[in-house]
Design a protein around this motif. Structure first.
Motif, PDB file in Angstrom:
ATOM      1  N   SER A 226       7.312  48.290  40.304  1.00  0.00           N
ATOM      2  CA  SER A 226       7.144  46.841  40.141  1.00  0.00           C
ATOM      3  C   SER A 226       7.672  46.386  38.777  1.00  0.00           C
ATOM      4  O   SER A 226       8.375  45.368  38.670  1.00  0.00           O
ATOM      5  CB  SER A 226       5.665  46.466  40.288  1.00  0.00           C
ATOM      6  OG  SER A 226       5.187  46.787  41.575  1.00  0.00           O
ATOM      7  N   VAL A 227       7.346  47.152  37.736  1.00  0.00           N
ATOM      8  CA  VAL A 227       7.825  46.802  36.400  1.00  0.00           C
ATOM      9  C   VAL A 227       9.346  46.929  36.315  1.00  0.00           C
ATOM     10  O   VAL A 227      10.036  46.074  35.715  1.00  0.00           O
ATOM     11  CB  VAL A 227       7.139  47.689  35.341  1.00  0.00           C
ATOM     12  CG1 VAL A 227       7.722  47.405  33.947  1.00  0.00           C
ATOM     13  CG2 VAL A 227       5.639  47.441  35.339  1.00  0.00           C
ATOM     14  N   ILE A 228       9.891  47.979  36.937  1.00  0.00           N
ATOM     15  CA  ILE A 228      11.343  48.161  36.926  1.00  0.00           C
ATOM     16  C   ILE A 228      12.028  46.990  37.628  1.00  0.00           C
ATOM     17  O   ILE A 228      13.059  46.464  37.150  1.00  0.00           O
ATOM     18  CB  ILE A 228      11.709  49.490  37.608  1.00  0.00           C
ATOM     19  CG1 ILE A 228      11.331  50.670  36.704  1.00  0.00           C
ATOM     20  CG2 ILE A 228      13.193  49.561  37.949  1.00  0.00           C
ATOM     21  CD1 ILE A 228      11.507  52.025  37.359  1.00  0.00           C
ATOM     22  N   ALA A 229      11.490  46.553  38.752  1.00  0.00           N
ATOM     23  CA  ALA A 229      12.090  45.417  39.470  1.00  0.00           C
ATOM     24  C   ALA A 229      12.060  44.152  38.628  1.00  0.00           C
ATOM     25  O   ALA A 229      13.062  43.403  38.554  1.00  0.00           O
ATOM     26  CB  ALA A 229      11.340  45.201  40.794  1.00  0.00           C
ATOM     27  N   LEU A 230      10.927  43.881  37.961  1.00  0.00           N
ATOM     28  CA  LEU A 230      10.820  42.676  37.140  1.00  0.00           C
ATOM     29  C   LEU A 230      11.768  42.722  35.941  1.00  0.00           C
ATOM     30  O   LEU A 230      12.464  41.739  35.629  1.00  0.00           O
ATOM     31  CB  LEU A 230       9.380  42.504  36.661  1.00  0.00           C
ATOM     32  CG  LEU A 230       8.351  42.137  37.748  1.00  0.00           C
ATOM     33  CD1 LEU A 230       6.950  42.134  37.172  1.00  0.00           C
ATOM     34  CD2 LEU A 230       8.695  40.759  38.328  1.00  0.00           C
ATOM     35  N   LYS A 231      11.813  43.867  35.255  1.00  0.00           N
ATOM     36  CA  LYS A 231      12.654  43.958  34.053  1.00  0.00           C
ATOM     37  C   LYS A 231      14.141  43.938  34.405  1.00  0.00           C
ATOM     38  O   LYS A 231      14.950  43.376  33.646  1.00  0.00           O
ATOM     39  CB  LYS A 231      12.311  45.231  33.274  1.00  0.00           C
ATOM     40  CG  LYS A 231      10.976  45.143  32.545  1.00  0.00           C
ATOM     41  CD  LYS A 231      10.749  46.322  31.633  1.00  0.00           C
ATOM     42  CE  LYS A 231       9.503  46.114  30.780  1.00  0.00           C
ATOM     43  NZ  LYS A 231       9.678  44.997  29.818  1.00  0.00           N
ATOM     44  N   SER A 232      14.527  44.560  35.537  1.00  0.00           N
ATOM     45  CA  SER A 232      15.934  44.506  35.922  1.00  0.00           C
ATOM     46  C   SER A 232      16.328  43.082  36.309  1.00  0.00           C
ATOM     47  O   SER A 232      17.447  42.615  35.996  1.00  0.00           O
ATOM     48  CB  SER A 232      16.197  45.468  37.080  1.00  0.00           C
ATOM     49  OG  SER A 232      15.392  45.129  38.202  1.00  0.00           O
ATOM     50  N   GLU A 233      15.420  42.354  36.978  1.00  0.00           N
ATOM     51  CA  GLU A 233      15.718  40.948  37.312  1.00  0.00           C
ATOM     52  C   GLU A 233      15.836  40.107  36.050  1.00  0.00           C
ATOM     53  O   GLU A 233      16.727  39.241  35.933  1.00  0.00           O
ATOM     54  CB  GLU A 233      14.609  40.412  38.204  1.00  0.00           C
ATOM     55  CG  GLU A 233      14.838  38.971  38.656  1.00  0.00           C
ATOM     56  CD  GLU A 233      13.721  38.460  39.547  1.00  0.00           C
ATOM     57  OE1 GLU A 233      13.773  37.272  39.920  1.00  0.00           O
ATOM     58  OE2 GLU A 233      12.815  39.245  39.863  1.00  0.00           O
ATOM     59  N   LEU A 234      14.944  40.363  35.076  1.00  0.00           N
ATOM     60  CA  LEU A 234      15.010  39.638  33.806  1.00  0.00           C
ATOM     61  C   LEU A 234      16.306  39.953  33.068  1.00  0.00           C
ATOM     62  O   LEU A 234      16.944  39.054  32.486  1.00  0.00           O
ATOM     63  CB  LEU A 234      13.806  40.022  32.946  1.00  0.00           C
ATOM     64  CG  LEU A 234      13.742  39.406  31.542  1.00  0.00           C
ATOM     65  CD1 LEU A 234      13.724  37.872  31.625  1.00  0.00           C
ATOM     66  CD2 LEU A 234      12.535  39.920  30.786  1.00  0.00           C
ATOM     67  N   ALA A 235      16.746  41.230  33.104  1.00  0.00           N
ATOM     68  CA  ALA A 235      17.993  41.608  32.434  1.00  0.00           C
ATOM     69  C   ALA A 235      19.181  40.891  33.065  1.00  0.00           C
ATOM     70  O   ALA A 235      20.110  40.462  32.350  1.00  0.00           O
ATOM     71  CB  ALA A 235      18.176  43.123  32.515  1.00  0.00           C
TER      72      ALA A 235
END
Length: 422
Positions: A226-235
Motif C-alpha cells: 500500500s505504501v509503495i503504491a502511494l509513494k510511486s503515484e506521488l512520484a
C-alpha cells in the motif's frame, strides 16, 4: 503376487464392498441349493420342477436387487424402488403358493412347504432390507411378513399349530437375514464414510496450511505494498510537475520498501521451509492417531544441527502425508537415531518411516506426496532427495518384507555445519 495382487491393491473400503457383494452373489446359490433342491427332492414331478424354476428365478432376482441396492448404499445410483417392490411381491406370492399347495395336496411334505415359505420370505426380506436405511422400517417389514403368513395360513384353513409353526419360522428366518443385510449395509456405508473423512482431513490440513501461509504473506506485504503504491503515484505526480528531485527521493523510498518486502517474504518462506524435527514427530503421531493408524515414535535423546533437523522434519512430514493419502496402513513406526562414527566414516542421523498396507505400490505408498504438497519441483521423494543431497544425505524408499513400505533418510551430522538445535 499375481494371484493376490487383485485383492492387496484394493483399499479397505473396496475390500469390504467386494466381500459384501460376493456374499450376496453366493446367497443366490445358497437359496437355490437350500430351498430349490429341497423342494425338488420332496415334491412329485412336474410340480417339483416348476417350483424349482420359480425358486431359481426368485434367487436371481434377489441377486440383481442386492447388487443395485449396494450401489445405492454407497451412493452410486438411485434406490431401486421398483426392483424392491417386485422382489417383495414375488416373495409373498411364492410363500402363498407354497401354503396353498401344502393345504390342497401339492407338496404335502411339511418340511418342504416350510422350507419354501420360510426361505423365500426370509431371502426376500434380506434383499429388500438392503434398500432401507431406518431400523424401524426393517422391523416393520419382518413383523408384516410374520403377520401376513399367519393371516394367509388361517385363511387357507390350516390348523392353528401349523399356522404357528410357519409364522414362527418366518419370523426367525426374517429377523436373521434382515439383521444380516441391515448390518452389511451399515458397515459398508460406515467404511466408505470413514475413508471419505480421512481424505477430507488430509485436504483440510493442506488447505489450513495454505490459508496460514496466505495470512502471513498478507500481514507482511499488505502494508508495504500500500505504501509503495502511494509513494510511486506521488512520484509520478511530482515528476509531471517538474519536481524531479523530490520524485527521485520518493522512488528511492519505494526501492527501499521493495527491498525490505523482499527480505520479509524470504523470512516468511524460510520459516515454512525450516521445519522442526521434534514438532513434526509429535504432529505425525497425533495426525495418524486421529486417522485410526497406530503410530510408534522412537527418537534418540540427542542434539542435532538445525539444518539436519529441518531436512529430516520434511521427511517426516512427507512420509506422514503419504501414509494418510496413498497407503492403506493400520500401523506406522517412526524412529530417529544417530549412528556412531567408525574409522573414516562420519556419524549420521538416521530417520526411518515404515508402515504396512503398501499394496498400492511404491508410487502409492511413497511417491505420491507431490499430489498433496504441490506438483512442482521440491515435492515428493524427488524433492526430499534434493534437500538431503544438499547436506550430503541419502534417501531410500521401497517395499520390504511383510507388505511394508520403508523410507530411510541418512544425513551426516558434521555436513550440516554449525547451529545445533534441540
Amino acid at each position: 503376487m499375481r494371484l493376490t495382487g487383485w485383492w492387496s491393491r484394493r483399499s479397505n473400503p473396496e475390500k469390504v464392498e467386494l466381500y459384501t457383494r460376493w456374499s450376496y452373489h453366493l446367497f443366490v446359490l445358497l437359496e437355490v441349493a437350500s430351498i430349490g433342491l429341497g423342494v425338488l427332492g420332496r415334491t412329485p414331478m412336474p410340480l417339483g420342477g416348476w417350483l424349482f424354476l420359480l425358486v431359481g428365478a426368485h434367487a436371481v432376482l434377489g441377486g440383481v436387487l442386492a447388487s443395485r441396492a449396494l450401489d445405492w448404499t454407497v451412493g452410486r445410483r438411485a434406490r431401486p424402488d421398483r426392483l424392491m417392490v417386485a422382489h417383495g411381491v414375488a416373495s409373498c406370492v411364492l410363500a402363498a403358493v407354497a401354503l396353498a399347495l401344502f393345504r390342497f395336496g401339492g407338496p404335502g411334505d411339511l418340511e418342504a412347504a416350510a422350507t419354501m415359505v420360510v426361505g423365500t420370505l426370509a431371502f426376500g426380506i434380506g434383499g429388500v432390507v438392503l434398500g432401507l436405511a431406518r431400523t424401524r422400517h426393517m422391523l416393520g417389514l419382518v413383523l408384516a411378513a410374520g403377520a401376513g403368513t399367519a393371516v394367509v395360513g388361517l385363511g387357507l384353513g390350516l390348523r392353528p399349530e401349523e399356522v404357528l409353526g410357519f409364522t414362527v419360522g418366518v419370523l426367525i428366518g426374517s429377523v436373521f437375514l434382515a439383521a444380516t443385510s441391515g448390518f452389511s449395509g451399515w458397515l459398508l456405508r460406515a467404511v466408505w464414510e470413514l475413508d471419505a473423512a480421512r481424505e477430507l482431513q488430509a485436504r483440510l490440513a493442506v488447505a489450513e496450511e495454505r490459508l496460514r501461509f496466505g495470512r502471513d504473506l498478507h500481514d507482511v506485504m499488505g502494508r508495504n505494498l500500500s505504501v509503495i503504491a502511494l509513494k510511486s503515484e506521488l512520484a509520478v505526480q511530482l515528476a509531471r510537475r517538474g519536481k524531479t528531485e523530490t520524485a527521485v527521493d520518493q522512488m528511492a523510498e519505494v526501492q527501499r520498501l521493495a527491498q525490505e518486502s523482499q527480505r520479509e517474504v524470504r523470512d516468511v518462506v524460510r520459516g515454512y521451509r525450516e521445519a522442526d524435527l521434534y514438532t513434526e514427530l509429535e504432529g505425525a503421531r497425533s495426525v495418524l492417531a486421529a486417522a485410526g493408524i497406530a503410530c510408534t515414535v522412537t527418537a534418540a535423546d540427542v542434539e542435532l544441527p538445525a539444518r539436519v533437523q529441518s531436512a529430516l522434519a520434511w521427511v517426516v512430514r512427507e512420509g506422514t502425508t503419504n501414509v494418510l493419502r496413498h497407503g492403506d496402513a493400520r500401523r506406522c513406526s517412526v524412529s530417529v537415531s544417530v549412528s556412531v562414527a567408525v574409522g573414516p566414516e562420519e556419524g549420521c542421523a538416521v530417520l526411518v518411516v515404515e508402515n504396512d498396507g503398501a499394496g498400492g505400490g511404491a508410487d502409492a505408498a511413497g511417491g505420491g506426496a507431490g499430489a498433496v504438497a504441490g506438483e512442482g519441483p521440491g515435492t515428493g521423494l524427488a524433492g526430499l532427495r534434493e534437500r538431503l543431497a544438499a547436506l550430503d544425505g541419502t534417501l531410500e524408499a521401497g517395499r520390504v518384507s511383510g507388505g511394508r513400505f520403508r523410507v530411510t533418510a541418512r544425513v551426516p551430522v558434521s555436513a550440516a555445519g554449525a547451529g545445533v538445535a534441540r
